[in-house]
Design a protein around this motif. Structure first.
Motif, PDB file in Angstrom:
ATOM      1  N   HIS A  54       0.829  -1.214   0.000  1.00  0.00           N
ATOM      2  CA  HIS A  54       0.000   0.000   0.000  1.00  0.00           C
ATOM      3  C   HIS A  54       0.866   1.269   0.000  1.00  0.00           C
ATOM      4  O   HIS A  54       0.593   2.212  -0.744  1.00  0.00           O
ATOM      5  CB  HIS A  54      -0.941   0.009   1.213  1.00  0.00           C
TER       6      HIS A  54
ATOM      7  N   GLN B  35       0.778   3.913  -3.083  1.00  0.00           N
ATOM      8  CA  GLN B  35       0.399   5.305  -2.839  1.00  0.00           C
ATOM      9  C   GLN B  35       1.531   6.268  -3.223  1.00  0.00           C
ATOM     10  O   GLN B  35       1.285   7.364  -3.719  1.00  0.00           O
ATOM     11  CB  GLN B  35      -0.025   5.479  -1.380  1.00  0.00           C
TER      12      GLN B  35
ATOM     13  N   GLN C 103       1.362   6.624  -6.928  1.00  0.00           N
ATOM     14  CA  GLN C 103       0.263   7.506  -7.341  1.00  0.00           C
ATOM     15  C   GLN C 103       0.680   8.979  -7.334  1.00  0.00           C
ATOM     16  O   GLN C 103       0.206   9.760  -8.133  1.00  0.00           O
ATOM     17  CB  GLN C 103      -0.944   7.332  -6.404  1.00  0.00           C
ATOM     18  N   LYS C 104       1.572   9.326  -6.394  1.00  0.00           N
ATOM     19  CA  LYS C 104       2.019  10.724  -6.300  1.00  0.00           C
ATOM     20  C   LYS C 104       3.157  11.013  -7.262  1.00  0.00           C
ATOM     21  O   LYS C 104       3.630  12.134  -7.362  1.00  0.00           O
ATOM     22  CB  LYS C 104       2.493  11.025  -4.876  1.00  0.00           C
TER      23      LYS C 104
ATOM     24  N   LYS D  46       3.333   6.935 -11.434  1.00  0.00           N
ATOM     25  CA  LYS D  46       2.315   5.864 -11.491  1.00  0.00           C
ATOM     26  C   LYS D  46       2.832   4.559 -12.069  1.00  0.00           C
ATOM     27  O   LYS D  46       2.111   3.835 -12.748  1.00  0.00           O
ATOM     28  CB  LYS D  46       1.081   6.352 -12.272  1.00  0.00           C
TER      29      LYS D  46
ATOM     30  N   TYR E  90      -5.449  -0.223  -7.002  1.00  0.00           N
ATOM     31  CA  TYR E  90      -4.781   0.950  -7.582  1.00  0.00           C
ATOM     32  C   TYR E  90      -4.709   0.807  -9.103  1.00  0.00           C
ATOM     33  O   TYR E  90      -3.619   0.660  -9.668  1.00  0.00           O
ATOM     34  CB  TYR E  90      -3.368   1.110  -6.998  1.00  0.00           C
TER      35      TYR E  90
END
Ligand code: IPM
Ligand code: MG
Length: 361
Positions: free
Chosen positions: A174, A178, A181-182, A185, A213
């Protein structure tokens, strides 16, 4: 409320580089109103010499109370003959385990000015920006049973155990998704699923978590191939997630892409983003005491601390900009110095960063 920062210089060059990072923190406190309070404590060989233990209870208690921890490095020749259970390294591992710092973020970023300091061709590394997410409180580093036993025929056999629970894999996955994602990707999970059952499970769970995700592109590599790809074409990577030991090895490898291991900071975080911050390099006993180590990895670790644990983005960026300015001015410690350039000392590098910070105002 003032934030409490625990300073653990440790051993070897640890004390020298942390001194420079503290200069930076004190500058921000005195001149920029950063509300922090610094406390010092012992860990590693320094703690063994003073108390007989690499991680005195008092240090762990102080670490638990602090809002963030800055650590230099532990270990040195002096303590190498001690039993592995009470060596300086146990102090560091005890802090990681005791504070449940399971997520180790190791960014490998190349400052443009250092493209020539890498042993790889500038075009291979220019623009490099990788984040290695290393699992830090599990795997073979902590697995039981472990030790050296005597077999029936009298021969000794060393053994360690590689173990990961699904929950441990899930929580580090996780963090990595995450982080991806910032960023760009893309997440590459590194394992040895062709040989080790434990990392076959790793691959399965990471793939499962990936379903949550869909915006992140997930890939998998075996660790041997990942090592090759990192030196062949490092810019294909965005975020890498891997086990404790593979992360240890691959992050040293990745550091050379960015010119020097003396440049790479790290953050070790718990589930609430409380963290310990340290350069990824060790105590370098061969150059300790000579005032020539590079303090930038530790100073950049302070920037990570300000960003992740103290919510002080502006100060974090100010430090990173100051480091960039210092490099632009051609100021270099020996590890990032080209032939013909004159290196500066550890303390001169720290002073230069503080001066660059002052110029930013
Ligand atoms: C690191 C170091 C440590 C590790 C040692 C000093 C125990 O190499 O932080 O990468 O193996 O984790
Ligand atoms: Mg290491």
């Amino acid at each position: 409320m003032r934030k409490q920062i625990l300073i653990l210089p440790g051993d070897g060059i640890g004390t020298e580089i942390v001194r420079e990072a503290v200069k930076v923190l004190n500058y921000l406190r005195e001149q920029r109103g950063l509300e922090i309070e610094l406390t010092h404590a012992l860990v590693g060989g320094a703690a063994i010499d003073a108390t007989g233990k690499p991680l005195p209870e008092e240090t762990l208690a102080q670490a638990k109370q602090a809002d963030a921890i800055l650590l230099g490095a532990v270990g040195g020749y002096k303590w190498e003959s001690l039993d592995i259970a009470i060596r300086p390294e146990k102090g560091l591992l005890g802090l990681r385990a005791g504070l449940e710092l399971f997520a180790n973020l190791r960014p490998a970023l190349l400052f443009e000015e250092l493209a020539n300091a890498s042993t790889l061709k500038p075009e291979v590394v220019a623009g490099l920006d990788i984040l290695i997410v290393r699992e830090l409180t599990g795997g073979i580093y902590f697995g039981q049973p472990r030790g050296v036993r005597v077999l029936e025929n009298g021969e000794r056999q060393g053994f360690n155990t590689l173990v990961y629970k699904e929950s441990e894999i899930r929580r580090i996955a996780h963090v990595a998704f995450q982080a991806a994602q910032k960023r760009n990707k893309k997440l590459c999970s590194v394992d040895k699923a062709n040989v080790l059952e434990c990392t076959e499970l790793w691959r399965e769970i990471v793939t499962q978590v990936g379903k949550e995700y869909p915006d992140v592109q997930l890939s998998h590599l075996y660790v041997d191939n990942a090592a090759m790809q990192l030196v062949r074409a490092p810019k294909q990577f965005d975020v890498i997630v891997t086990t404790n030991m593979f992360g240890d090895i691959l992050s040293d490898l990745a550091s050379m892409l960015s010119g020097s291991i003396g440049m790479l900071p790290s953050a070790s975080l718990d589930i609430n983003n409380k963290g310990m911050y340290e350069p990824i390099h060790g105590s370098a006993p061969d150059i300790a005491g000579h005032n020539k180590a590079n303090p930038l990895a530790t100073i950049l670790s302070v920037a990570m601390m300000l960003r992740y644990s103290l919510n002080q983005n502006a100060h974090a960026e100010a430090i990173e900009t100051a480091v960039r300015h210092v490099l632009q001015q051609g100021i270099r410690t020996a590890d990032i110095c080209a032939v013909g350039e004159t290196p500066v000392s550890t303390s001169a590098m720290g002073d230069a960063v503080v001066q660059a910070l002052a110029m930013e105002q």
